[in-house]
Design a protein around this motif. Structure first.
Motif, short mmCIF file in Angstrom:
data_model
loop_
_atom_site.label_atom_id
_atom_site.label_comp_id
_atom_site.label_asym_id
_atom_site.label_seq_id
_atom_site.Cartn_x
_atom_site.Cartn_y
_atom_site.Cartn_z
N UNK A 1 0.92 -1.28 -0.04
CA UNK A 1 0.02 -0.21 0.03
C UNK A 1 0.81 1.38 -0.05
N UNK A 2 1.31 1.44 -1.06
CA UNK A 2 2.47 2.69 -1.40
C UNK A 2 2.64 2.93 -2.79
N UNK A 3 3.34 3.64 -3.07
CA UNK A 3 3.65 4.05 -4.35
C UNK A 3 4.43 2.92 -5.26
N UNK A 4 3.49 2.48 -6.28
CA UNK A 4 4.07 1.15 -6.77
C UNK A 4 4.38 1.45 -8.38
N UNK A 5 5.28 0.76 -8.88
CA UNK A 5 5.63 0.80 -10.32
C UNK A 5 4.72 -0.26 -11.11
N UNK B 1 1.80 4.58 -9.41
CA UNK B 1 0.53 4.63 -8.87
C UNK B 1 0.79 4.39 -7.46
N UNK B 2 0.19 5.38 -6.81
CA UNK B 2 0.14 5.47 -5.25
C UNK B 2 -1.23 4.42 -4.59
N UNK B 3 -0.91 3.31 -4.19
CA UNK B 3 -1.90 2.36 -3.78
C UNK B 3 -2.41 2.67 -2.55
N UNK B 4 -1.73 3.73 -1.96
CA UNK B 4 -2.17 3.88 -0.31
C UNK B 4 -3.17 5.11 -0.39
#
Length: 392
Positions: free
Chosen positions: A317-321, A344-347
């Motif tokens: 749950x954080x910025x993900x490539x 994409x920031x999934x948080x």
């Protein structure tokens, strides 16, 4: 009149507790960031006995320390190859002193300083120590600079290259490697504070390339639900990773009978990905659905954040490539135009209540005490709300 006064008093108590929860949430955030800012996180790799440490002294900067065996050059680069890599290179001056420079590599050739390319030197502080054949470089810079020859450093999974040599700024030969590192705050994890009225929180992201739309939610603490839409009539793939050399993928393929097949794939090189089951792994997607919507494929699925499959990456749950690709014909090479790579920031999820926050938490008894207090307040607040509702 007495009943009215009692009900009014009860609502005032509820309002007070809500304000207390907001204050406690802010205090928890401050304490967590204060503790995490002072601690290093680290990564190591046996190739070159590489050690990489980092921390975030401020919200918009990063401090890095790395060690390599080079007696003449020790270099790192933010990227997945020498093509368009933002680099920091320490070079020996031959007299025991070292120079640390801000470099950029356009392609597989000797990198040039940002200054020589028309950019700026954006290392705020730097130092070098060389002891017993190991060179240790420390520097600090902004996560995002205004220099076009600096890549943005994201708090999440990044690609990192490194190389070393015994002479200054020279060809490294086989003394190089590429790794993926999760740049998270030290000794921290992402924790969602109790949220009384959160409901189903969802996040969304859009990119114009390929008409890409992504939505996600966390139906449970260990699971993610994803829906994506891409302008591809033949197939549409979604991947987690920094490039095709190592990507955990979900690929939807349109069949001749109008149905759409969705499967769990893994890519280890610039060639067609293979199903996890073919590689000896497992298909970890469930609640799968997909359909053609005009000229676009819409795909939905759920999976565990951490599956235990060697061919699935943990989703944090954080910025993900995130990478995606598509095609209008049979599943195959997407070409240079039908592909994109985004952060994409999934948080970030939309929540009705202003009380809910997501903060990094440190390993501290003080933080855990505050968290426990918030949970107790949450239960009491639920009871008060129910009492207030019954009195209406």
């Amino acid at each position: 009149n007495a009943e009215y006064m009692g009900r009014s008093c009860l609502f005032e108590v509820v309002s007070l507790f809500q304000k207390m929860r907001v204050a406690a949430s802010l205090l928890l955030t401050f304490l967590a960031l204060s503790v995490a800012a002072d601690d290093w996180n680290s990564f190591s790799h046996p190739v070159g006995n590489f050690v990489f440490k980092w921390r975030f002294p401020t919200a918009d900067s990063i401090e890095v320390q790395y060690s390599l065996p080079g007696a003449g050059m020790a270099a790192i680069g933010f990227g997945t190859s020498m093509t368009n890599a933002d680099m920091v290179i320490a070079n020996s001056n031959g007299d025991g002193s070292w120079t640390v420079g801000d470099y950029y590599s356009v392609k597989h050739e000797v990198p040039k300083t940002d200054l020589s390319l028309g950019g700026t030197h954006d290392l705020l502080e730097s130092s070098v120590a060389n002891s017993q054949g190991t060179t240790t470089v420390t520097f600090r810079r902004k996560l995002v600079t205004s220099d076009k020859f600096d890549n943005e450093i994201v708090v999440g999974t990044i690609g990192l290259i490194y190389a070393w040599a015994d002479t200054a700024l020279s060809f490294h030969g086989k003394n190089a490697n590429i790794v993926s590192i999760n740049l998270k705050p030290a000794q921290s994890s992402v924790m969602s504070l109790p949220n009384l009225l959160a409901g189903d929180a969802k996040g969304s992201f859009e990119a114009p390339t390929g008409g890409f739309k992504l939505e996600w939610s966390f139906p449970s603490a260990d699971e993610i639900a994803i829906t994506y839409r891409i302008n591809g009539k033949g197939w549409a793939g979604l991947g987690f990773g920094t490039g095709m050399q190592s990507a955990d993928m979900v690929i939807a393929i349109a069949n001749a009978d109008g149905t759409v097949s969705v499967k769990d794939y893994f890519s280890s090189a610039y060639k067609p990905p293979q199903e996890d089951t073919t590689l000896g792994g497992t298909n970890d997607l469930h609640d799968v659905s997909a359909h053609l919507d005009g000229a676009a494929l819409v795909v939905s699925f759920r999976r565990k954040l951490t599956t235990g499959d060697a061919f699935d990456f943990p989703i944090l749950k954080e910025t993900t490539r995130v990478l995606y690709a598509w095609g209008d014909g049979p599943f195959g090479f997407h070409g240079k135009d039908n592909f994109n790579l985004v952060n994409v920031d999934l948080s970030k999820v939309a929540v009705p209540s202003a009380v809910a926050t997501t903060v990094p938490t440190a390993d501290s008894n003080t933080l855990m005490d505050i968290k426990s207090l918030l949970q107790q307040q949450n239960e009491l607040l639920k009871t008060l709300v129910l009492m207030a509702a019954k009195r209406q």
